[in-house]
Design a protein around this motif. Structure first.
Motif, PDB file in Angstrom:
ATOM      1  N   TYR A 159      18.021  -5.408 -21.165  1.00 12.04           N
ATOM      2  CA  TYR A 159      19.101  -5.505 -22.132  1.00 12.04           C
ATOM      3  C   TYR A 159      19.462  -6.978 -22.289  1.00 12.04           C
ATOM      4  O   TYR A 159      19.276  -7.787 -21.370  1.00 12.04           O
ATOM      5  CB  TYR A 159      20.341  -4.757 -21.639  1.00 12.04           C
ATOM      6  N   PHE A 160      19.988  -7.300 -23.483  1.00 12.60           N
ATOM      7  CA  PHE A 160      20.611  -8.609 -23.674  1.00 12.60           C
ATOM      8  C   PHE A 160      22.089  -8.463 -23.342  1.00 12.60           C
ATOM      9  O   PHE A 160      22.680  -7.406 -23.578  1.00 12.60           O
ATOM     10  CB  PHE A 160      20.459  -9.100 -25.124  1.00 12.60           C
ATOM     11  N   ALA A 161      22.678  -9.524 -22.759  1.00  7.36           N
ATOM     12  CA  ALA A 161      24.078  -9.448 -22.338  1.00  7.36           C
ATOM     13  C   ALA A 161      24.894 -10.595 -22.926  1.00  7.36           C
ATOM     14  O   ALA A 161      24.439 -11.739 -22.983  1.00  7.36           O
ATOM     15  CB  ALA A 161      24.182  -9.473 -20.818  1.00  7.36           C
ATOM     16  N   ASP A 162      26.098 -10.230 -23.356  1.00  6.64           N
ATOM     17  CA  ASP A 162      27.088 -11.190 -23.859  1.00  6.64           C
ATOM     18  C   ASP A 162      28.311 -11.087 -22.955  1.00  6.64           C
ATOM     19  O   ASP A 162      28.861  -9.996 -22.769  1.00  6.64           O
ATOM     20  CB  ASP A 162      27.442 -10.838 -25.309  1.00  6.64           C
ATOM     21  N   VAL A 163      28.735 -12.220 -22.361  1.00  3.66           N
ATOM     22  CA  VAL A 163      29.895 -12.227 -21.482  1.00  3.66           C
ATOM     23  C   VAL A 163      31.026 -12.979 -22.168  1.00  3.66           C
ATOM     24  O   VAL A 163      30.915 -14.182 -22.440  1.00  3.66           O
ATOM     25  CB  VAL A 163      29.583 -12.883 -20.125  1.00  3.66           C
ATOM     26  N   ASP A 164      32.084 -12.253 -22.490  1.00  2.00           N
ATOM     27  CA  ASP A 164      33.278 -12.865 -23.086  1.00  2.00           C
ATOM     28  C   ASP A 164      32.941 -13.711 -24.309  1.00  2.00           C
ATOM     29  O   ASP A 164      33.442 -14.829 -24.499  1.00  2.00           O
ATOM     30  CB  ASP A 164      34.012 -13.718 -22.046  1.00  2.00           C
ATOM     31  N   GLY A 165      32.061 -13.174 -25.168  1.00  2.00           N
ATOM     32  CA  GLY A 165      31.763 -13.851 -26.429  1.00  2.00           C
ATOM     33  C   GLY A 165      30.782 -15.000 -26.329  1.00  2.00           C
ATOM     34  O   GLY A 165      30.707 -15.844 -27.218  1.00  2.00           O
ATOM     35  N   SER A 166      29.997 -15.032 -25.265  1.00  2.00           N
ATOM     36  CA  SER A 166      29.031 -16.123 -25.087  1.00  2.00           C
ATOM     37  C   SER A 166      27.834 -16.018 -26.011  1.00  2.00           C
ATOM     38  O   SER A 166      27.062 -16.961 -26.155  1.00  2.00           O
ATOM     39  CB  SER A 166      28.528 -16.116 -23.635  1.00  2.00           C
ATOM     40  N   GLY A 167      27.650 -14.851 -26.681  1.00  5.76           N
ATOM     41  CA  GLY A 167      26.425 -14.566 -27.399  1.00  5.76           C
ATOM     42  C   GLY A 167      25.442 -13.923 -26.428  1.00  5.76           C
ATOM     43  O   GLY A 167      25.608 -13.999 -25.204  1.00  5.76           O
ATOM     44  N   TYR A 168      24.436 -13.290 -26.974  1.00  5.64           N
ATOM     45  CA  TYR A 168      23.475 -12.599 -26.114  1.00  5.64           C
ATOM     46  C   TYR A 168      22.527 -13.620 -25.474  1.00  5.64           C
ATOM     47  O   TYR A 168      21.370 -13.756 -25.868  1.00  5.64           O
ATOM     48  CB  TYR A 168      22.703 -11.548 -26.922  1.00  5.64           C
ATOM     49  N   ARG A 169      23.045 -14.297 -24.466  1.00  2.00           N
ATOM     50  CA  ARG A 169      22.310 -15.390 -23.837  1.00  2.00           C
ATOM     51  C   ARG A 169      21.622 -14.976 -22.548  1.00  2.00           C
ATOM     52  O   ARG A 169      20.867 -15.755 -21.961  1.00  2.00           O
ATOM     53  CB  ARG A 169      23.252 -16.554 -23.534  1.00  2.00           C
ATOM     54  N   TYR A 170      21.908 -13.779 -22.074  1.00  2.00           N
ATOM     55  CA  TYR A 170      21.371 -13.348 -20.782  1.00  2.00           C
ATOM     56  C   TYR A 170      20.533 -12.092 -20.957  1.00  2.00           C
ATOM     57  O   TYR A 170      20.761 -11.298 -21.886  1.00  2.00           O
ATOM     58  CB  TYR A 170      22.503 -13.058 -19.793  1.00  2.00           C
ATOM     59  N   THR A 171      19.578 -11.916 -20.058  1.00  2.00           N
ATOM     60  CA  THR A 171      18.853 -10.653 -20.001  1.00  2.00           C
ATOM     61  C   THR A 171      19.204  -9.956 -18.690  1.00  2.00           C
ATOM     62  O   THR A 171      19.377 -10.600 -17.657  1.00  2.00           O
ATOM     63  CB  THR A 171      17.329 -10.851 -20.079  1.00  2.00           C
ATOM     64  N   VAL A 172      19.334  -8.618 -18.781  1.00  2.00           N
ATOM     65  CA  VAL A 172      19.710  -7.800 -17.629  1.00  2.00           C
ATOM     66  C   VAL A 172      18.682  -6.686 -17.492  1.00  2.00           C
ATOM     67  O   VAL A 172      18.204  -6.135 -18.493  1.00  2.00           O
ATOM     68  CB  VAL A 172      21.118  -7.210 -17.818  1.00  2.00           C
ATOM     69  N   SER A 173      18.357  -6.330 -16.260  1.00  4.19           N
ATOM     70  CA  SER A 173      17.350  -5.300 -16.048  1.00  4.19           C
ATOM     71  C   SER A 173      17.880  -3.909 -16.402  1.00  4.19           C
ATOM     72  O   SER A 173      19.077  -3.636 -16.283  1.00  4.19           O
ATOM     73  CB  SER A 173      16.868  -5.306 -14.596  1.00  4.19           C
ATOM     74  N   GLN A 174      16.966  -3.061 -16.842  1.00 11.09           N
ATOM     75  CA  GLN A 174      17.307  -1.677 -17.154  1.00 11.09           C
ATOM     76  C   GLN A 174      17.891  -0.988 -15.921  1.00 11.09           C
ATOM     77  O   GLN A 174      18.827  -0.186 -16.024  1.00 11.09           O
ATOM     78  CB  GLN A 174      16.039  -0.935 -17.601  1.00 11.09           C
ATOM     79  N   THR A 175      17.372  -1.336 -14.739  1.00  8.95           N
ATOM     80  CA  THR A 175      17.839  -0.714 -13.500  1.00  8.95           C
ATOM     81  C   THR A 175      19.320  -0.961 -13.272  1.00  8.95           C
ATOM     82  O   THR A 175      20.077  -0.034 -12.913  1.00  8.95           O
ATOM     83  CB  THR A 175      17.042  -1.258 -12.300  1.00  8.95           C
ATOM     84  N   ASP A 176      19.784  -2.217 -13.482  1.00 11.42           N
ATOM     85  CA  ASP A 176      21.208  -2.534 -13.298  1.00 11.42           C
ATOM     86  C   ASP A 176      22.071  -1.761 -14.284  1.00 11.42           C
ATOM     87  O   ASP A 176      23.169  -1.281 -13.935  1.00 11.42           O
ATOM     88  CB  ASP A 176      21.448  -4.034 -13.476  1.00 11.42           C
ATOM     89  N   VAL A 177      21.588  -1.615 -15.524  1.00  4.77           N
ATOM     90  CA  VAL A 177      22.358  -0.894 -16.538  1.00  4.77           C
ATOM     91  C   VAL A 177      22.406   0.595 -16.201  1.00  4.77           C
ATOM     92  O   VAL A 177      23.462   1.244 -16.334  1.00  4.77           O
ATOM     93  CB  VAL A 177      21.763  -1.127 -17.940  1.00  4.77           C
ATOM     94  N   ASP A 178      21.298   1.140 -15.743  1.00  6.82           N
ATOM     95  CA  ASP A 178      21.285   2.565 -15.350  1.00  6.82           C
ATOM     96  C   ASP A 178      22.266   2.816 -14.208  1.00  6.82           C
ATOM     97  O   ASP A 178      22.956   3.850 -14.193  1.00  6.82           O
ATOM     98  CB  ASP A 178      19.873   2.965 -14.915  1.00  6.82           C
ATOM     99  N   THR A 179      22.331   1.888 -13.262  1.00  7.00           N
ATOM    100  CA  THR A 179      23.274   2.023 -12.139  1.00  7.00           C
ATOM    101  C   THR A 179      24.710   2.023 -12.645  1.00  7.00           C
ATOM    102  O   THR A 179      25.566   2.791 -12.151  1.00  7.00           O
ATOM    103  CB  THR A 179      23.066   0.874 -11.139  1.00  7.00           C
TER     104      THR A 179
END
Length: 470
Positions: free
Chosen positions: A441-461
């Motif tokens: 997944y792409f991740a946006d923290v507090d309006g930073s824009g989708y600058r990060y990638t996160v693993s499917q495993t972390d999102v499933d958890t």
């Protein structure tokens, strides 16, 4: 060669060898002379010493003023009061000269020449002056590598002693040996005393700054959930303490101890030679009671040349310790996307596929807990009471969301789910996730824009902890 000739040659060699040995014995005292009982040459109260003067046989002479009070002993190199000297070296000299001992090898000697103790102008000497004016001078003559020591006497005595090399090496150092090899002039532990570090600049031109986190508004338990340092430039984010301590800070701690002192009075020509007229980088280190600026010059093999602002000393430091200057800063940023202590969490709302899941939590400290004298945390998820292990699982799922990578430019993506949290002090954070590849997944923290990638495993958890998993 005839047998007679061989015998004559052998005899001649024997005469030469025996003659050399005899000459050696005439000029070097016998080894068994050093096997006597140990006796004391000096017994001086260190607090009474006001000056230690050293005169070496090569003509070098210098002296050190000493002053003792309840706070300890201070030292000043008389001919270089502003120089950066190592007080530990001075202290070792003081402690050693107060209690010099040796083996008495020749009482009331009438053959001082045999020990090279007859001509004071060709001996090493050290004179200790006490506050009442008493002066004690030790004279050092012949040194024996074989016996590992030096023959010595007091200036007002002809008793000859044999003193170990450990003692003489401490007493008879050159003035430059007392120079501090600590670039900052005093030792600072970067891991525990550093408040701020600015590197201007890294190899790519980036100015990088870390600061010790202000935890004044947090309890000790809450502070443990946060990194010790935060990065404030080129971006604001949490730092990875482990990467900093084992990398940059560890290397820099090593680099601030020089391999050698190049010069204590750098000329313009020397500054230019070592690249310190136009430094490649500037390091600013802030501590509780001091701010130090270190200039980085050229690197030549294993040596990087540096200076501390306000000092004319050029230091030769290990180049490997400054390799971080050629690296990027992102390796020092924390990959944890949301950071807070469990006791701070008050509300968390996960929205996925148009459905919201709301967790509400309450924390009561032990001194406010009427039922039992322990900290307690209770909560509900969509109105249903949560067990302690469920709260722990919820907190863990939210705080173990880690960035797998950081993108140079934000990705163009559409939100798949959002997580909104509220803390006890009213602070709010929003994490927005958008489906990227098949396992990320792409991740946006507090309006930073989708600058990060996160693993499917972390999102499933995360989805599973909120009961939102398919």
């Amino acid at each position: 060669m005839k047998r007679t000739t061989k015998r004559l040659l052998a005899a001649g060699i024997a005469v030469v060898l025996l003659g050399g040995a005899y000459a050696f014995l005439l000029t070097h005292p016998k080894e068994e002379d050093t096997d006597g009982e140990t006796a004391s040459l000096t017994s001086i109260d260190s607090d009474s010493i006001t000056n230690i003067a050293v005169s070496l046989r090569d003509g070098e002479a210098f002296s050190i003023d000493c002053a003792s009070d309840d706070s300890g002993t201070s030292y000043v190199m008389v001919d270089d009061a502003d120089g950066a000297y190592d007080e530990n070296q001075f202290s070792a000299l003081l402690n050693t000269v107060c209690a010099v001992s040796g083996t008495l090898v020749d009482a009331s000697s009438d053959d001082l020449e045999n020990y090279a103790l007859d001509d004071e102008s060709s001996m090493d000497a050290i004179t200790v002056t006490e506050e009442d004016g008493t002066a004690t001078t030790l004279l050092f003559g012949l040194h024996s590598d074989t016996l590992d020591g030096t023959y010595c006497r007091l200036a007002n005595s002809t008793d000859v002693f044999f003193v170990s090399s450990d003692t003489t090496e401490t007493l008879l150092q050159e003035q430059t040996d007392y120079l501090s090899v600590n670039v900052l002039h005093s030792y600072y532990s970067l891991s525990s005393e550093l408040n701020q570090l600015t590197v201007d600049a890294l190899g790519d031109g980036t100015t990088f700054t870390i600061e010790r986190r202000d935890t004044g508004d947090l309890t000790d338990a809450q502070a443990e959930a946060y990194s010790t340092y935060v990065i404030t430039a080129p971006e604001s984010c949490d730092a990875d303490d482990s990467a900093l301590s084992s990398g940059l800070l560890s290397d820099l701690q090593t680099g601030l101890t020089a391999q050698a002192v190049v010069t204590v009075q750098a000329t313009d020509k020397q500054r230019s030679k070592y690249g310190l007229d136009d430094p490649t980088a500037k390091l600013t280190l802030a501590f509780d009671n001091a701010e130090k600026v270190v200039w980085i010059g050229t690197t030549d093999g294993d040596s990087t040349y540096v200076m501390c602002e306000g000092d004319d000393t050029i230091y030769d430091c290990p180049s490997s310790a400054f390799a971080f200057l050629d690296e990027g800063w992102t390796q020092y940023r924390s990959t944890q996307l949301l950071t807070y202590a469990k006791s701070q969490l008050r509300r968390a709302v996960l929205t996925a596929d148009g459905t919201s899941y709301t967790a509400k939590l309450t924390y009561v400290e032990a001194d406010e807990n009427e039922e039992e004298d322990v900290d307690t945390m209770t909560g509900t998820l969509d109105g249903e009471e949560l067990e302690t292990e469920d709260i722990d699982r919820l907190y863990s799922a939210m705080t173990t969301l880690h960035a797998v990578s950081v993108l140079e430019e934000p990705a163009d993506a559409e939100a798949s789910l959002t997580l909104q949290i509220k803390l006890s002090d009213g602070t709010k954070h929003t994490l927005t996730l958008a489906k990227g590849g098949s396992r990320e997944y792409f991740a946006d923290v507090d309006g930073s824009g989708y600058r990060y990638t996160v693993s499917q495993t972390d999102v499933d958890t995360l989805l599973d902890a909120f009961g939102a998993a398919d």
